[in-house]
Design a protein around this motif. Structure first.
Motif, short mmCIF file in Angstrom:
data_model
loop_
_atom_site.label_atom_id
_atom_site.label_comp_id
_atom_site.label_asym_id
_atom_site.label_seq_id
_atom_site.Cartn_x
_atom_site.Cartn_y
_atom_site.Cartn_z
N TRP A 3 0.84 -1.20 0.00
CA TRP A 3 0.00 0.00 0.00
C TRP A 3 0.88 1.25 0.00
CZ3 TRP A 3 -3.36 1.37 4.92
CH2 TRP A 3 -4.14 2.52 4.65
N VAL A 4 0.64 2.13 -0.99
CA VAL A 4 1.33 3.41 -1.06
C VAL A 4 0.46 4.46 -0.37
CG1 VAL A 4 2.29 5.20 -2.55
CG2 VAL A 4 2.43 2.79 -3.24
N VAL A 5 0.97 5.03 0.70
CA VAL A 5 0.23 6.03 1.49
C VAL A 5 0.87 7.39 1.26
CG1 VAL A 5 -0.41 6.80 3.81
CG2 VAL A 5 -0.49 4.37 3.23
N ARG A 6 0.03 8.37 0.91
CA ARG A 6 0.51 9.73 0.71
C ARG A 6 -0.14 10.65 1.73
NH1 ARG A 6 -0.46 12.09 -4.71
NH2 ARG A 6 1.66 12.90 -4.64
N THR A 7 0.54 11.73 2.04
CA THR A 7 -0.01 12.74 2.95
C THR A 7 -1.27 13.33 2.35
OG1 THR A 7 2.20 13.29 3.75
CG2 THR A 7 0.46 14.93 4.12
N PRO A 8 -2.36 13.40 3.10
CA PRO A 8 -3.59 14.00 2.56
C PRO A 8 -3.36 15.44 2.11
CG PRO A 8 -4.05 12.85 4.62
CD PRO A 8 -2.55 12.89 4.47
N ALA A 9 -4.09 15.82 1.06
CA ALA A 9 -4.00 17.20 0.58
C ALA A 9 -4.65 18.13 1.58
CB ALA A 9 -4.69 17.32 -0.78
N GLY A 10 -4.20 19.38 1.58
CA GLY A 10 -4.77 20.36 2.50
C GLY A 10 -6.10 20.91 2.05
N SER A 11 -6.51 20.57 0.81
CA SER A 11 -7.74 21.11 0.25
C SER A 11 -8.31 20.10 -0.73
CB SER A 11 -7.47 22.44 -0.46
OG SER A 11 -8.57 22.81 -1.28
N ASP A 12 -9.63 20.16 -0.92
CA ASP A 12 -10.27 19.32 -1.94
C ASP A 12 -10.35 20.03 -3.29
OD1 ASP A 12 -10.71 17.25 -0.18
OD2 ASP A 12 -12.66 18.01 0.47
N GLY A 13 -10.00 21.32 -3.33
CA GLY A 13 -10.11 22.10 -4.56
C GLY A 13 -8.90 21.93 -5.44
N LYS A 52 2.11 -7.00 10.26
CA LYS A 52 3.50 -7.24 9.91
C LYS A 52 3.66 -8.63 9.30
CE LYS A 52 8.15 -6.84 11.87
NZ LYS A 52 8.94 -6.58 13.11
N GLY A 53 4.37 -8.69 8.18
CA GLY A 53 4.58 -9.97 7.52
C GLY A 53 3.68 -10.16 6.32
N ARG A 54 2.40 -9.78 6.45
CA ARG A 54 1.50 -9.91 5.30
C ARG A 54 1.16 -8.56 4.65
NH1 ARG A 54 -3.90 -8.65 6.05
NH2 ARG A 54 -4.65 -8.49 8.20
N GLY A 55 1.67 -7.49 5.22
CA GLY A 55 1.41 -6.17 4.66
C GLY A 55 2.67 -5.34 4.61
N PHE A 56 2.75 -4.44 3.63
CA PHE A 56 3.91 -3.56 3.50
C PHE A 56 3.39 -2.18 3.08
CE2 PHE A 56 7.73 -1.67 1.91
CZ PHE A 56 8.78 -2.30 2.56
N VAL A 57 3.70 -1.17 3.87
CA VAL A 57 3.25 0.21 3.59
C VAL A 57 4.44 1.03 3.11
CG1 VAL A 57 2.24 2.31 4.54
CG2 VAL A 57 1.39 0.06 5.28
N VAL A 58 4.25 1.70 1.97
CA VAL A 58 5.30 2.53 1.37
C VAL A 58 4.88 3.99 1.48
CG1 VAL A 58 6.61 3.01 -0.73
CG2 VAL A 58 5.82 0.69 -0.26
N LYS A 59 5.82 4.85 1.82
CA LYS A 59 5.53 6.27 1.90
C LYS A 59 5.62 6.93 0.52
CE LYS A 59 7.19 7.03 6.66
NZ LYS A 59 8.11 7.85 7.49
#
Length: 535
Positions: A314-324, A350-357
Motif C-alpha cells: 500500500w502506497v500512502v501519501r499525505t492528505p492534501a490540505g484542500s479538496d479544490g 506485519k509480515g502480510r502487509g507492506f506500507v510505502v511512503k
C-alpha cells in the motif's frame, strides 16, 4: 526510412506533469526505433509542487540520452493569488498560449527539410496555430483512451443549445457511439456545470481542437477498444464533419526493471518484500501521482485490509490540505504513518502487509509475480500498466476522466475490473474494501477476471509486434505524413502555376483582370502556406 542524407526530426510537445510527459517519452522511443531523431520540447513548470513532476522530468531526461530535451525559455508563471476566483487550469492554459512565440522560434531553428512533424499533447492545442503558421504537419497525441476521446468528440453536440448543465441528470445514462452507456455523473466534473461557464466552454474548445490536427495518435490498442476506434469512422460521430485519422499506437508504458534479485542492494525494499510472497497473492494499492485521500479514508482502508486477511502493498501519501484544484499547487511532506494509520496497524499486519511512503515503482510492482490485484484511481497510464502486466483491477476513481475509465474497465468490452462502491460519494467503507479484495483474490469471479486480464496481456504484447495492430497503425501514420508532404508539394506547384497564369492574364488582358483577381489572391495565399514547409 528514406530521408535522404539526414534523419528527419520529430518534435514532441507534451503538457506538464508525470501523466503527460511519461507517455510522450514512450512515444519518442517508438520514433527512435523507426530511425527518426526526436526532440521533446518542455515548458518550465511554473511551480514546484508534490504533483508537478519536475523531478520526474529531470530523471526521464537523464535516463534517455538518445532523446533531445529542449526547455523553452521560462516566462512569468501565472499569478494564482491575484485571480482567486479563476480556476488554475484556465491560468495554466493562458501560460501555455504565451509560450507560442518561444515554440515558434524553436521550430524555425530546425532545418525545414528535416522537420518531420509536430506532435502535441491533448492540452497543448494552442500550438496548432504555430504549426499552421509555419506549414508544419501537426498531430495530436491523446494520452488517454479511445473511449474517452470518443465521448469528448461527441459531447459538444450534446451540450449545444442546453440552457442547464448535465449535473441535473445525475446518473442518467447518456448514449455515445463506440462506448457503453455513460452515466452523466461520470463525465469530467467541470463539464457538468453550466454550459456557458468559462471552464466548461474552454474544455469543449480543447476537445474540438484535438481533432483539428492532421490526425490523432492514441495510447491504446485495437482489440482493447475496437468499438471506440470504429466510432471515429462513423459519419454519425460528428454529423457534417469528417474526422482526421485516429492511429492506435499503444500500449505505450514503461518497461520497468529496478534490478533483479542479484541486484538486491539497489532494489526498492518493497520489491524485496514481494519476492517472499506467494504468486498472485498481493493486492497493490496506489492512487497515482496526484491521488489524495483523507485521513479518515486512510484509516478505513487500513481496517478493510486488516479484516480481509489478504497480503497487501500500500502506497500512502499525505492528505492534501484542500479538496479544490489548489491542492495541485501544494508541496506535501512525507506522510506520518503513526498519525495516519490506526494504532497498532503496522504491527498487527506485519509480515502480510507492506506500507510505502508516497511512492513505489508501480510498473515493477505490477509486473512482479506476487501481485494479484490492483486498487487504482483508474488513470489511463495506470490502467494500461496493469493490462500489460495482466493484473485485474479494483476501481476507485478520484477525478478527471477516471470515472469514465471505470465504466470502460468494468463493462464487457474490457471486463478486467470491479468497482469499489462508494467512490462516487467520496467514501468507501472498510466492509466494501474487505469484500472486493477477497472477491478478486479468492473467488470464482476473481478467477475469471484474472483469465481475462491474462488474455489482454497477450493481446497487448501482440499489438506491438511486427504485423501487430499498433505497429501497423504507426507505419500507416508515417506513410500518411509522407503522402501529406508530397501532396503539399503538388498543391504548391499547382498554386504557382495558377499564379503564373493569373499574372500573364493581368499583363495582357485588362478586361479579364477583375475576373481573376479573387482567384489570384486565393492561389497566392494557398501557395504561401504550402511553400512555407519548404522555405
Amino acid at each position: 526510412m528514406d530521408n535522404g542524407s539526414a534523419k528527419q526530426t520529430v518534435v514532441l510537445f507534451p503538457g506538464g506533469g508525470v501523466g503527460h510527459v511519461g507517455p510522450m517519452v514512450h512515444l519518442a522511443k517508438v520514433f527512435l526505433d523507426h530511425g527518426y531523431d526526436v526532440t521533446v520540447v518542455l515548458m518550465e513548470p511554473p511551480f514546484k509542487s508534490t504533483d508537478s513532476g519536475a523531478g520526474f522530468i529531470e530523471q526521464v531526461a537523464a535516463s534517455n540520452p538518445c532523446i533531445s530535451f529542449h526547455v523553452l525559455p521560462p516566462i512569468p508563471p501565472p499569478d494564482f493569488a491575484s485571480f482567486p476566483d479563476k480556476h488554475p487550469f484556465l491560468l495554466m492554459l493562458e501560460m501555455k498560449r504565451q509560450y507560442n512565440d518561444e515554440l515558434e522560434s524553436f521550430l524555425r531553428s530546425v532545418p525545414r527539410d528535416r522537420l518531420h512533424s509536430l506532435v502535441i499533447d491533448m492540452f497543448c492545442t494552442q500550438a496548432i496555430d504555430v504549426a499552421t503558421k509555419l506549414g508544419v504537419p501537426v498531430y495530436t497525441f491523446f494520452a488517454s483512451g479511445a473511449g474517452v476521446l470518443a465521448v469528448f468528440t461527441q459531447l459538444p453536440a450534446l451540450l449545444a443549445g442546453r440552457q442547464t448543465g448535465l449535473k441535473e441528470l445525475g446518473d442518467t445514462p447518456l448514449e455515445f457511439l463506440g462506448v457503453p452507456p455513460m452515466p452523466a455523473s461520470h463525465l469530467v466534473r467541470e463539464l457538468l456545470e453550466d454550459p456557458e461557464d468559462e471552464l466548461c466552454k474552454t474544455m469543449m474548445r480543447i476537445w474540438q481542437r484535438n481533432t483539428d490536427t492532421q490526425g490523432v495518435l492514441i495510447n491504446t490498442f485495437c482489440s482493447l477498444e475496437s468499438r471506440a476506434l470504429q466510432a471515429f469512422r462513423d459519419p454519425l460521430c460528428v454529423p457534417g464533419r469528417v474526422l482526421p485519422p485516429v492511429y492506435s499506437v499503444g500500449p505505450l508504458v514503461a518497461k520497468g526493471g529496478s534490478g533483479g534479485k542479484e541486484e538486491a542492494a539497489e532494489r526498492p525494499e518493497c520489491l524485496a518484500w514481494l519476492d517472499a510472497q506467494p504468486e498472485r497473492s498481493v493486492v497493490f494499492l496506489c492512487w497515482g501521482s496526484k491521488g489524495s485521500l483523507s485521513e479518515k479514508q486512510i484509516k478505513e482502508i487500513a481496517a478493510g485490509l486488516e479484516n480481509s486477511g489478504q497480503r497487501f502493498l500500500w502506497v500512502v501519501r499525505t492528505p492534501a490540505g484542500s479538496d479544490g484544484p489548489e491542492r495541485f499547487l501544494e508541496q506535501r511532506p512525507e506522510p506520518d504513518l503513526d498519525a495516519l494509520l490506526p494504532e497498532g496497524f503496522l504491527e498487527r499486519t506485519k509480515g502480510r502487509g507492506f506500507v510505502v511512503k508516497s511512492w513505489a515503482p508501480q510498473v515493477d510492482v505490477l509486473q512482479h509475480p506476487a501481485t494479484g490485484a490492483f486498487v487504482t484511481h483508474c488513470g489511463w497510464n495506470s490502467t494500461l500498466e496493469a493490462i500489460v502486466a495482466g493484473v485485474p483491477m479494483l476501481c476507485w476513481p478520484l477525478g478527471a476522466e477516471q470515472m469514465m475509465n471505470k465504466v470502460f474497465m468494468t463493462e464487457d468490452d474490457m471486463g478486467v475490473a470491479v468497482e469499489l462502491e462508494g467512490y462516487n460519494t467520496g467514501f468507501v467503507v472498510a466492509e466494501e474494501i474487505e469484500a472486493k479484495v477477497k472477491l478478486v483474490l479468492e473467488s470464482e469471479e476473481g478467477r475469471e477476471l484474472r483469465e481475462r486480464a491474462a488474455g489482454l496481456k497477450k493481446e497487448a504484447a501482440e499489438a506491438l509486434e511486427d504485423g501487430g495492430s499498433s505497429r501497423v497503425a504507426f507505419l500507416q501514420f508515417l506513410s500518411d505524413v509522407k503522402n501529406l508532404r508530397e501532396c503539399t508539394i503538388g498543391w504548391a506547384l499547382a498554386d504557382c502555376r495558377t499564379l503564373a497564369l493569373c499574372q500573364a492574364i493581368n499583363r495582357t488582358d485588362g478586361i479579364k483582370r477583375e475576373r481573376v483577381s479573387e482567384e489570384y489572391r486565393t492561389a497566392e495565399a494557398s501557395a504561401l502556406i504550402h511553400l512555407r514547409m519548404f522555405a
